[in-house]
Scaffold this motif. Structure first.
Motif, PDB file in Angstrom:
ATOM      1  N   VAL A 156      46.054  42.766  42.820  1.00 20.02           N
ATOM      2  CA  VAL A 156      46.058  43.344  44.164  1.00 20.02           C
ATOM      3  C   VAL A 156      45.182  42.582  45.152  1.00 20.02           C
ATOM      4  O   VAL A 156      45.099  42.960  46.319  1.00 20.02           O
ATOM      5  N   VAL A 157      44.519  41.524  44.684  1.00 22.42           N
ATOM      6  CA  VAL A 157      43.694  40.722  45.597  1.00 22.42           C
ATOM      7  C   VAL A 157      44.586  40.084  46.655  1.00 22.42           C
ATOM      8  O   VAL A 157      45.638  39.522  46.348  1.00 22.42           O
ATOM      9  N   ARG A 158      44.175  40.171  47.901  1.00 22.73           N
ATOM     10  CA  ARG A 158      44.974  39.617  48.991  1.00 22.73           C
ATOM     11  C   ARG A 158      45.036  38.096  48.889  1.00 22.73           C
ATOM     12  O   ARG A 158      44.078  37.462  48.426  1.00 22.73           O
ATOM     13  N   PRO A 159      46.137  37.478  49.340  1.00 25.69           N
ATOM     14  CA  PRO A 159      46.233  36.012  49.311  1.00 25.69           C
ATOM     15  C   PRO A 159      45.073  35.367  50.073  1.00 25.69           C
ATOM     16  O   PRO A 159      44.657  35.863  51.120  1.00 25.69           O
ATOM     17  N   VAL A 160      44.576  34.290  49.533  1.00 23.87           N
ATOM     18  CA  VAL A 160      43.417  33.640  50.141  1.00 23.87           C
ATOM     19  C   VAL A 160      43.712  33.187  51.563  1.00 23.87           C
ATOM     20  O   VAL A 160      42.786  33.076  52.398  1.00 23.87           O
TER      21      VAL A 160
END
Length: 284
Positions: A156-160
Motif C-alpha cells: 500500500v506504499v504510495r509510488p515514489v
C-alpha cells in the motif's frame, strides 16, 4: 541460530556508530556472517564499512513488514530475515555508489525513522547518520492514514513518484517524550526527533482498531537479538494510549513536547561493548 556467541567471541574491526564520533560499534563475526547471507559488506567512500542488502530494484528500508503500536511507541515488525538486526540497530543511508546501505550501531530502538503527516497521508524515512546527509524526497514511504495498520505495508506504499507532492503537503512529526537522551537528527535546518510517529489516540477509531498493539520487551543491552512482543497485552496498551494526556510543552523551554513514549535506547555515552548474537525470538 542455535548457538549463543559469548562476549569474548572473535570480532571484526570497529564499525562507525551513527550519530557520534565518540566510539565505534563492534559486531561479532556471527552477526557479520549472518548478514552476509542476505547481502554483502562494502567500503563506502562516505560511510566506511557498510552492509548492502541483496534486494529488488526500487526497494526501500522499512517497507516489508508492519507497524505495531507498543508501550514504547511505534515498533517496526519486519518480514525480512535480516530485519531483527538492521531495523533496530544502526542506521540506513543512501550511498550514490551502492544504493541503500546499513551502518552498524550498538544501540537498540523500536525503529530508527523520522515521520511526516498531513492530510490523508502519513510517512516515514530512515533517520540518516548524523554526518550532514542531504535528505531526498524519494527516501520517504507514504501510505494513506487508513492503511497504517496494514499487515504488509509494501502493498500500500504510495509510488515514489508521488513523494515530491506529498512531502510538500506534510510536516515532520516532532513530538516525543524527553527521556533517555532520545536521539534527534538534523534534516536541513530542522532538528527532528527519531521515531516520533503519530499518536495512536489521534487516529480515527477504525484505524486504531486495525493496528496491532503489544507490550514491548527490548533485548538486553549488549546483545543483538529480537525484541519480544506480547500481543496479549495489546488491548491494554491501546487503552493506555487513549488515556494519555494532551501534549504539553516540556519544562526545559526548548520546545520539546512531552507526549507518548520515546525510544528505549541506551545513552549515547555508553562505553564500547562487544555484542553477541542470540537466536532470533519470533515476535507474537
Amino acid at each position: 541460530m542455535a548457538a549463543v556467541i559469548a562476549l569474548s567471541a572473535t570480532l571484526t574491526g570497529p564499525l562507525v556508530l551513527p550519530g557520534t564520533q565518540a566510539h565505534a560499534a563492534e559486531i561479532s563475526v556471527t552477526v557479520r556472517e549472518r548478514l552476509s547471507n542476505y547481502g554483502g559488506w562494502r567500503t563506502s567512500s562516505r560511510f566506511g564499512d557498510v552492509w548492502v542488502p541483496s534486494v529488488r530494484t526500487q526497494w526501500r528500508p522499512y517497507t516489508e513488514g508492519r507497524w505495531v503500536w507498543t508501550d514504547d511507541g511505534w515498533y517496526w515488525q519486519s518480514t525480512e530475515p535480516f530485519g531483527d538486526v538492521v531495523y533496530h540497530y544502526g542506521r540506513w543511508a543512501y550511498d550514490p555508489d551502492f544504493g541503500w546501505v546499513w551502518i552498524a550501531g550498538d544501540q537498540w530502538a523500536p525503529a530508527w525513522v523520522v515521520w511526516r503527516q498531513g492530510g490523508n497521508d502519513v510517512g516515514w524515512a530512515p533517520a540518516p547518520p548524523d554526518v550532514g546527509v542531504a535528505f531526498d524526497d524519494a527516501w520517504w514511504c507514504f501510505v494513506p492514514v487508513a492503511a497504517i495498520g496494514a499487515v504488509d505495508l509494501v502493498r500500500v506504499v504510495r509510488p515514489v513518484q508521488e513523494n515530491v507532492v506529498i512531502v510538500r503537503n506534510t510536516t515532520f512529526i516532532n513530538q516525543t517524550v524527553v527521556v533517555n537522551n532520545a536521539p534527534r537528527v538534523r534534516l536541513g535546518n530542522q532538528v527532528v526527533a527519531i521515531n516520533a510517529g503519530p499518536r495512536l489516540q489521534q487516529l480515527p477509531k477504525p484505524v486504531i482498531d486495525s493496528i496491532k498493539a503489544a507490550r514491548l520487551v527490548p533485548p538486553p543491552k549488549g546483545v543483538f537479538a529480537s525484541a519480544r512482543l506480547d500481543a496479549s497485552r495489546g488491548a491494554e496498551i491501546k487503552r493506555l494510549a487513549g488515556n494519555a494526556l494532551p501534549a504539553t510543552k516540556a519544562a526545559n523551554g526548548n520546545g520539546q513536547i512531552v507526549a507518548g513514549h520515546g525510544p528505549k535506547i541506551a545513552a549515547a555515552t555508553r562505553p564500547r561493548l562487544r555484542a553477541r548474537w542470540l537466536p532470533a525470538i519470533q515476535p507474537s
